[in-house]
Design a protein around this motif. Structure first.
Motif, short mmCIF file in Angstrom:
data_model
loop_
_atom_site.label_atom_id
_atom_site.label_comp_id
_atom_site.label_asym_id
_atom_site.label_seq_id
_atom_site.Cartn_x
_atom_site.Cartn_y
_atom_site.Cartn_z
N ASP A 50 -2.76 3.25 -5.50
CA ASP A 50 -2.46 3.29 -4.08
C ASP A 50 -2.29 1.91 -3.48
O ASP A 50 -2.01 1.77 -2.31
N ARG A 75 0.86 -1.19 0.00
CA ARG A 75 0.00 0.00 0.00
C ARG A 75 0.88 1.23 0.00
O ARG A 75 1.95 1.23 0.60
N PHE A 76 0.41 2.23 -0.68
CA PHE A 76 1.21 3.45 -0.75
C PHE A 76 0.45 4.59 -0.08
O PHE A 76 -0.75 4.76 -0.32
N ALA A 77 1.18 5.36 0.73
CA ALA A 77 0.56 6.54 1.34
C ALA A 77 0.29 7.57 0.25
O ALA A 77 -0.72 8.27 0.25
N GLU A 78 1.20 7.62 -0.69
CA GLU A 78 1.09 8.58 -1.80
C GLU A 78 0.97 7.75 -3.08
O GLU A 78 1.78 6.86 -3.30
N PRO A 79 -0.05 7.98 -3.90
CA PRO A 79 -0.21 7.13 -5.08
C PRO A 79 1.03 7.14 -5.98
O PRO A 79 1.66 8.19 -6.13
N VAL A 80 1.35 6.00 -6.55
CA VAL A 80 2.53 5.94 -7.42
C VAL A 80 2.10 5.99 -8.88
O VAL A 80 1.04 5.51 -9.26
N GLY A 135 -2.80 7.66 -10.18
CA GLY A 135 -1.83 6.88 -9.42
C GLY A 135 -2.46 5.64 -8.81
O GLY A 135 -3.66 5.56 -8.64
N THR A 180 -6.39 5.03 -7.43
CA THR A 180 -7.01 5.83 -6.36
C THR A 180 -8.47 6.12 -6.67
O THR A 180 -9.28 6.26 -5.76
#
Lengths: 266, 500
Positions: free
Chosen positions: B311, B225-230, B309, B268
């Motif tokens: 997430d 999981r990403f805090a900031e979308p990649v 992105g 996202t």
């Protein structure tokens, strides 16, 4: 500073030497084809770990060229897997490769993996990929018609991949005319007619009229040869009353090409 | 769940039912006028003339529910549809990852509400109990053993049984689920059937019915999981290879390898893209997984679109098998087979597994169906054991090297009707036959359901240029009749193959 330059120069010289050694060395392993004159011209047989091109003039001659290519592949590798890459279009034009037909020529259909690429780009990539895999015995790329995708760069890529893994590649170009490439040898193959005999006598083994129009390490030539399905080798065609075909003078690639284009135009 | 309408004018969705337009769903404003689902549109118009009417589109509704279910995959791998408007999420063992049941329920509902859906959710130990609760209360979490108490005060319609049963219960004076539960089971079963009793028991928490998840549970799942979308390809590729490492480590503990891998990319904005890669043999190495996905991602006809992105990226092994450890160094043959299988996997990942084929011999005389191309990934071993008819020694080839999938019609001049062709025209070029052998007669397989056809007489012919052809005459003069019209056949000639 100077030492850095010297070392850079030395490394450049080294790489040039390596390139020259690669391109100039006749030290590639070879697989004898069985035809004595031909093997002499090829200095022992078909070079392994290189790319060879086989052309035929139109759809009608495709089976002869396919048979010749199958023969080459069989000579190159009797047991290892054979990857046959072809375009979808080629199947529609000249028919699909028949496994029972291959078996009749003495090849083992169990060794063959067929890749049906939708276009030339896919086919080229797949071929390069397969050539780089050393578990493979030989790779055949069947391309129908002229294509600008198969240029010098593409050909160079295939050659490098083949050299790297020592896998032999054969390009089967149906209804195409030769263009510059880095192939080790280039052939134009036609069907040769059986010797005149009584009409109720059947034909024998497949007969090829194979013209070697490019050979990087030896003379050119033109031979009528026979594929012996039982022994799985090419041999001189010896029919007592066969019409002798005059051998073309050596080193005549340009004229051969012009002839080919005449035929294509006609 | 329904999308909220922004404006104040009451609006309804109608569907045709028994040749009448009836209300299918409605918004809050319409409900305030006293309209109800199932009411005829004419009545609704009479009550509320300014009604805005939309046609129901059940396909689009189902599609939307599917998309929401895709989105819900991020919370649990077991998501089941409850048509028309519900979803079951089996959160067994998942809730603690999101801070407990209450937090998870709030998270799901909040996220759906921000996307303008009306949500009613409940958590209970049986699926039917939770479903029953959602019909009347939102956000209820029922502890284990409390189900009967929780559903007892709800009206019987919340059970979701058929209209006839609900009406029957109400007529019998059983208004709430508690009332029904207080009766003896055999009475209920005798009147309303065993299915209803089972449902009632499930709602009361006595026994659980299985849900029907949309996707089989993968054997191994790893995710990031990403805090900031990649967004960038490099990060995605790096994440995939890190996930592959974790997956391989997890599988190695059980001595397993992956036969099918799925990478899911959760955007996202809720769109989920799944990419599946099949392998011919169990994969146990990170580099191989990495390379397969690289080939696959590069060759996608509609490339991966990160939008705003991703997430969450998840890699799962949907199919695994036990890997037999082999000692490669002493047996070059095994090693070669592995390499070939890996090459086939790579090519298949890029251009599709149906495009890499091996051939299996078939038990038939009909030349065009004598060999069957099958995907090499699954059938490499079978193909290497296949028994092909061996060639006859010292005979020239009896079968052509190139075979036309569809035989091409040719115009033939033959000296005698039954004889070989003397001259024929194929693809607008004329060929004079100098030698011919035949016929080789191949009859159709009358014992097969689709085996009715004309007998073929095959000839091997060579023309004056040395080209060798395989031609056949479709049908026998005077002896065969057309299966459809029952008239004597007029045999046509076909080109079927080319000999080397």
């Amino acid at each position: 500073m100077t030492s850095a330059r010297m070392s850079a120069l030395a490394s450049l010289r080294g790489s040039i030497e390596r390139i020259e050694a690669q391109s100039g060395s006749p030290s590639l392993a070879r697989a004898a084809l069985g035809h004595a004159e031909l093997d002499a011209a090829l200095q022992g047989g078909l070079a392994l770990g290189a790319v060879h091109e086989v052309f035929c003039e139109g759809g009608r001659q495709s089976a002869a060229a396919t048979g010749f290519v199958a023969g080459l592949a069989r000579r190159v590798t009797p047991r290892r897997p054979l990857i046959w890459v072809r375009q979808d279009f080629s199947e529609r034009e000249v028919g699909r490769l028949s496994m029972s037909g291959l078996a009749e020529l003495g090849l083992d259909p169990r060794r063959l993996v067929m890749v049906r690429a939708s276009d030339v780009e896919d086919a080229l990539r797949t071929t390069a990929d397969a050539l780089a895999c050393d578990a493979v015995g030989a790779v055949v790329l069947e391309v129908w018609g002229e294509t600008h995708k198969l240029d010098l760069v593409a050909s160079r890529k295939l050659t490098l991949a083949a050299q790297g893994a020592g896998v032999t590649g054969v390009l089967l170009r149906i209804a195409a005319s030769p263009a510059p490439s880095t192939a080790e040898t280039r052939w134009i193959v036609r069907a040769a007619h059986s010797p005149p005999a009584s009409p109720w006598q059947m034909w024998g083994a497949p007969l090829f009229d194979a013209e070697l129009v490019r050979n990087r390490h030896g003379p050119l030539g033109r031979w009528i040869m026979e594929w012996k399905c039982d022994e799985c080798l090419f041999s001189e065609f010896t029919a007592a009353d066969s019409q002798s075909v005059a051998a073309a003078p050596a080193h005549r690639p340009h004229q051969a090409r012009a002839q080919l284009q005449d035929r294509l135009a006609g | 769940m329904q999308a909220k309408q922004g404006d104040d004018a009451p609006s309804v969705v109608v569907a045709k039912e028994n040749n009448a337009l009836k209300l299918y769903s409605l918004d809050d404003a319409a409900a305030r006028y006293g309209l109800d689902i199932g009411m005829p549109l004419a009545n609704a118009r009479a009550i509320c003339p300014q009604l805005i009417v939309f046609d129901a589109d059940e396909t689009a509704d189902a599609q939307l529910m599917n998309d929401i279910a895709d989105w819900c995959d991020r919370f649990t791998p077991l998501v089941a549809l409850d048509p028309p408007h519900g979803l079951y999420l089996d959160i067994t063992g998942c809730a603690h990852l999101f801070g407990g049941e209450a937090a998870l329920s709030k998270l799901v509902c909040d996220l759906l509400t921000t996307q303008k859906f009306t949500v009613s959710a409940a958590i209970a130990s049986t699926s039917i109990c939770a479903r029953t609760l959602t019909r009347h209360v939102h956000g209820r979490i029922v502890a284990d053993g409390e189900e009967a108490r929780a559903v007892a005060p709800l009206p019987v319609s919340a059970l979701g049984a058929s209209e006839a049963i609900t009406t029957g219960l109400r007529r019998a004076g059983l208004k709430t689920i508690g009332d029904v539960a207080s009766r003896a089971r055999y009475e209920i079963t005798a009147r309303f059937g065993a299915a209803f009793t089972a449902r009632l028991d499930q709602a009361l928490g006595q026994g659980d019915g299985p849900i029907n998840p949309r996707k089989p549970l993968p054997d191994y799942i790893v995710e990031k999981r990403f805090a900031e979308p990649v967004l960038t390809d490099t990060v995605i590729a790096a994440t995939l290879s890190k996930l592959a490492q974790m997956l391989v480590a997890a599988m190695a503990r059980d001595g397993k390898g992956a036969r099918q891998l799925t990478a899911c990319f959760f955007r996202t904005d809720g769109v989920v893209r799944g990419i599946v890669v099949d392998t011919g043999q169990a994969v146990t190495r990170t580099e191989i997984i990495d390379r397969l996905f690289r080939e696959r991602l590069e060759s996608l006809s509609d490339p991966l679109d990160p939008g705003f992105g991703f997430d969450l990226i998840r890699l799962s092994a949907s199919r695994t098998e036990i890997v037999v450890q082999q000692q490669h160094d002493l047996d070059a043959h095994v090693h070669d087979n592995d390499e070939l299988a890996a090459l086939i996997d790579r090519i298949a990942a890029r251009i599709g597994s149906h495009r890499v084929v091996v051939h299996l011999p078939q038990d038939t005389h009909i030349p065009e169906s004598a060999e069957l191309p099958v995907p090499a990934q699954q059938n490499l071993a079978a193909a290497s054991q296949a028994a092909w008819q061996p060639r006859i020694e010292a005979e020239p080839p009896l079968r052509p090297l190139r075979l036309f999938e569809r035989p091409e019609e040719i115009q033939v001049i033959a000296q005698v009707p039954d004889g070989p062709p003397a001259r024929f025209v194929w693809r607008r070029a004329s060929h004079a036959v100098v030698r011919a052998e035949g016929p080789e007669r191949i009859a159709m397989e009358w014992w097969r359901p689709d085996g009715k056809g004309l007998t073929r007489d095959y000839f091997r012919v060579e023309d004056e240029a040395g080209l060798r052809f395989w031609v056949y005459r479709d049908g026998l003069y005077d002896r065969e009749r057309d299966p459809q019209t029952n008239e004597p056949v007029q045999p046509a000639w076909f080109m079927h193959g080319l000999f080397a």
